[in-house]
Write a protein that holds these residues in place. Structure first.
Motif, PDB file in Angstrom:
ATOM      1  N   HIS A   1       0.830  -1.202   0.000  1.00  0.00           N
ATOM      2  CA  HIS A   1       0.000   0.000   0.000  1.00  0.00           C
ATOM      3  C   HIS A   1       0.869   1.258   0.000  1.00  0.00           C
ATOM      4  O   HIS A   1       0.598   2.210  -0.748  1.00  0.00           O
ATOM      5  N   PHE A   2       1.914   1.260   0.821  1.00  0.00           N
ATOM      6  CA  PHE A   2       2.733   2.462   0.958  1.00  0.00           C
ATOM      7  C   PHE A   2       3.995   2.445   0.095  1.00  0.00           C
ATOM      8  O   PHE A   2       4.529   3.499  -0.251  1.00  0.00           O
ATOM      9  N   GLY A   3       4.484   1.256  -0.245  1.00  0.00           N
ATOM     10  CA  GLY A   3       5.725   1.157  -0.997  1.00  0.00           C
ATOM     11  C   GLY A   3       5.719   1.880  -2.327  1.00  0.00           C
ATOM     12  O   GLY A   3       6.693   2.587  -2.669  1.00  0.00           O
ATOM     13  N   PRO A   4       4.657   1.749  -3.145  1.00  0.00           N
ATOM     14  CA  PRO A   4       4.666   2.418  -4.456  1.00  0.00           C
ATOM     15  C   PRO A   4       4.807   3.932  -4.378  1.00  0.00           C
ATOM     16  O   PRO A   4       5.228   4.567  -5.344  1.00  0.00           O
ATOM     17  N   ASP A   5       4.457   4.524  -3.226  1.00  0.00           N
ATOM     18  CA  ASP A   5       4.587   5.981  -3.082  1.00  0.00           C
ATOM     19  C   ASP A   5       5.927   6.393  -2.505  1.00  0.00           C
ATOM     20  O   ASP A   5       6.143   7.569  -2.183  1.00  0.00           O
ATOM     21  N   GLY A   6       6.834   5.422  -2.348  1.00  0.00           N
ATOM     22  CA  GLY A   6       8.187   5.752  -1.919  1.00  0.00           C
ATOM     23  C   GLY A   6       8.382   5.915  -0.427  1.00  0.00           C
ATOM     24  O   GLY A   6       9.434   6.389   0.015  1.00  0.00           O
ATOM     25  N   PHE A   7       7.408   5.532   0.370  1.00  0.00           N
ATOM     26  CA  PHE A   7       7.559   5.658   1.818  1.00  0.00           C
ATOM     27  C   PHE A   7       8.560   4.614   2.333  1.00  0.00           C
ATOM     28  O   PHE A   7       8.656   3.514   1.789  1.00  0.00           O
ATOM     29  N   PRO A   8       9.296   4.919   3.396  1.00  0.00           N
ATOM     30  CA  PRO A   8      10.206   3.925   3.979  1.00  0.00           C
ATOM     31  C   PRO A   8       9.406   2.766   4.573  1.00  0.00           C
ATOM     32  O   PRO A   8       8.340   2.970   5.159  1.00  0.00           O
ATOM     33  N   LEU A   9       9.946   1.560   4.429  1.00  0.00           N
ATOM     34  CA  LEU A   9       9.212   0.360   4.833  1.00  0.00           C
ATOM     35  C   LEU A   9       9.908  -0.414   5.950  1.00  0.00           C
ATOM     36  O   LEU A   9       9.538  -1.562   6.235  1.00  0.00           O
ATOM     37  N   ASP A  10      10.890   0.208   6.604  1.00  0.00           N
ATOM     38  CA  ASP A  10      11.631  -0.498   7.643  1.00  0.00           C
ATOM     39  C   ASP A  10      10.737  -0.941   8.795  1.00  0.00           C
ATOM     40  O   ASP A  10      11.018  -1.939   9.463  1.00  0.00           O
ATOM     41  N   THR A  11       9.650  -0.208   9.033  1.00  0.00           N
ATOM     42  CA  THR A  11       8.781  -0.541  10.167  1.00  0.00           C
ATOM     43  C   THR A  11       7.866  -1.728   9.886  1.00  0.00           C
ATOM     44  O   THR A  11       7.247  -2.260  10.811  1.00  0.00           O
ATOM     45  N   VAL A  12       7.774  -2.149   8.628  1.00  0.00           N
ATOM     46  CA  VAL A  12       6.841  -3.236   8.285  1.00  0.00           C
ATOM     47  C   VAL A  12       7.530  -4.393   7.570  1.00  0.00           C
ATOM     48  O   VAL A  12       6.872  -5.254   6.998  1.00  0.00           O
TER      49      VAL A  12
END
Length: 546
Positions: A471-482
């Motif tokens: 959900h958030f990855g395609p918008d370039g958000f950091p994903l370290d928390t998930v």
């Protein structure tokens, strides 16, 4: 006799034969009284698991059950499972010991906590009335289809029941079906007769063999296609005019046929945003009808052209008795051919994205569907993966699929499958989990092993909370928390006494085949390292509800 013993014995005599929970000081005597009276106590390792086991047992068996919890933290630990049950209108009785002394560490306002999550509450207040108050709570749970939290103050439990007070209980009759009005049935029949392409969507309120048969007969007369919501999946298994599941899990052909209907009738089905894809499965100009025995459910999620207050089976039978000639309706040769070829997701061509290190979840699910015995009961956790087992693993009937998703909480799937397995002991239980939910609920692997359940636990392991990643990855958000380092979940399972296998390719499924053909002396966990390049097809639908 103490109140705790009297209440426990009366509830057991009134039909509760399974009690789930974790026993502490406050619910010790009550639980033991129920066991002494003949109820089976199922000890979980966490109250949250116990609550979901009880919920799933009631859904799958149709029989009453109870959840027994300690005062204060016992109840708060169970609240997520209680919320799921309350949102699903599961007729579950929660027996909650209660500390009433202000200085007690266990003291909270348990009634407020229960109301906050949608349950209703009752309380045992005196030794004289304790048994009747407990039986009244059970009646309300059954007759109103509500999750009822019965608070049992510690000081009242310890009182002696006065001489002369009736301590007996007896099995409670099932609630009487709600009779629809003649006018409403006549309106329904006229609407059906005016339709050329009707579709029936059966939900939780239609999950009985009698309701299924009545709906199938009525659909045959009017040429209707048959679909279900997710919670009723498998209801029309084997019917050549079945669309299987409507909503986010529906195959492309199913969505196409739903959108082509000129009449959609929900039978004991909320027709909510999941089942109707936010209304997009309802074609322009299609009429929507809803049949439900709860008048407050009619039109609660979308505008309807006709609402009928009545029991599903009774309403369908009365509509059949109204007569009328049979007709083709939506049951044309072209539709029959399409259903035979493309109603299942596994019949839809796809490009297998498996690598040497990770298996495509579609390939995994199809392989498991071929290997595992057909007589199964599938419980599914929540997460990015959940559409794969829900759509690709076939089930024999409506009691072969247990879907505790009204609250959309991850971590309930393993406990769901335990409760459903106890209700259907002649079937192979299959728990489908993501890695997040599996590790969140891993403590209940001990319960599976301790109960001797020949369960298959399948972990769709992408080392992440995949829904958030996609959900958030395609918008370039950091994903370290998930995202997380690789975990050997198979090794964790072996520590609990499971057999376990790590699956990276289709060839690795041979170990699952060997387990199925072997003695099944221990449960099996499949740690499936699945591909993770993109989200599942239903994920976008899920996030529309946020």
């Amino acid at each position: 006799m103490k109140v705790a013993e009297a209440v426990g014995r009366a509830l057991t005599a009134s039909g509760i034969d399974h009690v789930f929970g974790v026993v502490g000081s406050g619910n010790f005597h009550l639980t033991n009284a129920m066991v002494a009276a003949g109820a089976r106590f199922v000890a979980a390792r966490h109250e949250g698991g116990a609550a979901t086991m009880a919920d799933a047992y009631v859904r799958t068996s149709g029989a009453p059950a109870a959840l027994s919890v300690h005062q204060g933290p016992g109840l708060t630990n169970a609240l997520t499972g209680i919320t799921e049950a309350a949102k699903s209108r599961t007729p579950l009785l929660v027996l909650a010991a209660e500390a009433t002394q202000p200085r007690s560490n266990f003291r909270i306002d348990q009634a407020v906590a229960a109301h906050a999550v949608g349950a209703v509450t009752a309380r045992v207040t005196t030794a004289h009335d304790a048994v009747e108050q407990a039986l009244a709570a059970l009646r309300r749970a059954r007759h109103e289809r509500r999750t009822v939290v019965l608070n049992l103050p510690l000081e009242v439990q310890a009182l002696d029941v006065p001489d002369g007070v009736s301590l007996s209980g007896e099995p409670m009759p099932a609630p009487r079906p709600v009779e629809p009005s003649q006018a409403a049935v006549a309106d329904l029949v006229r609407t059906l007769e005016a339709s050329r392409r009707p579709v029936f969507v059966a939900g939780r309120g239609a999950r009985t063999p009698a309701a299924r048969d009545a709906l199938a007969a009525l659909a045959e007369r009017h040429g209707a296609l048959l679909a279900t919501s997710a919670v009723a999946r498998g209801l029309f298994r084997g019917n050549p005019w079945s669309l299987d599941v409507s909503g986010g899990f529906a195959a492309p052909l199913v969505a196409e046929l739903m959108q082509g209907a000129d009449l959609v009738v929900g039978w004991g089905c909320a027709l909510n945003m999941w089942t109707m894809r936010h209304g997009r499965l309802i074609g322009a100009g299609a009429k929507v009808v809803q049949v439900d025995d709860d008048p407050e459910a009619l039109g609660a999620h979308r505008e309807i052209g006709l609402g009928v207050t009545g029991d599903v089976e009774r309403t369908a039978r009365l509509a059949l008795e109204a007569g009328g000639a049979g007709r083709e309706g939506y049951r044309t040769p072209d539709v029959a051919a399409a259903l035979a070829a493309r109603v299942r997701w596994r019949d839809v061509p796809y490009e297998d994205e498996s690598t040497r290190e990770r298996i495509d979840p579609r390939t995994l699910s199809i392989g498991l569907d071929d290997i595992l015995p057909a007589e199964r009961i599938v419980g599914v956790d929540s997460g990015n993966f959940m559409g794969y087992p829900s759509a690709y693993l076939s089930v024999p009937d409506h009691n072969g699929f247990c879907f505790t998703q009204a609250f959309q909480s991850i971590g309930l799937g393993l406990a769901t499958t335990i409760g459903a397995a106890l209700a259907q002991p002649d079937r192979l239980p299959v728990a489908a989990l993501g890695d997040g939910g599996a590790l969140m609920s891993a403590v209940e692997l001990d319960t599976v092993r301790r109960l001797g359940l020949p369960m298959v636990v399948v972990v769709y392991n992408d080392e992440a909370y995949g829904a958030e990643v996609h959900h958030f990855g395609p918008d370039g958000f950091p994903l370290d928390t998930v995202t997380f380092p690789e975990t050997d979940i198979a090794a964790v399972a072996r520590g609990y006494g499971f057999e376990a296998v790590t699956v990276r390719t289709a060839a690795d499924l041979k170990a699952v085949q060997d387990w199925v053909e072997g003695p099944r002396s221990a449960p099996l966990l499949v740690d499936a390292k699945v591909t993770r390049d993109h989200g599942s097809w239903w994920l976008e639908e899920a996030f529309r509800g946020h």
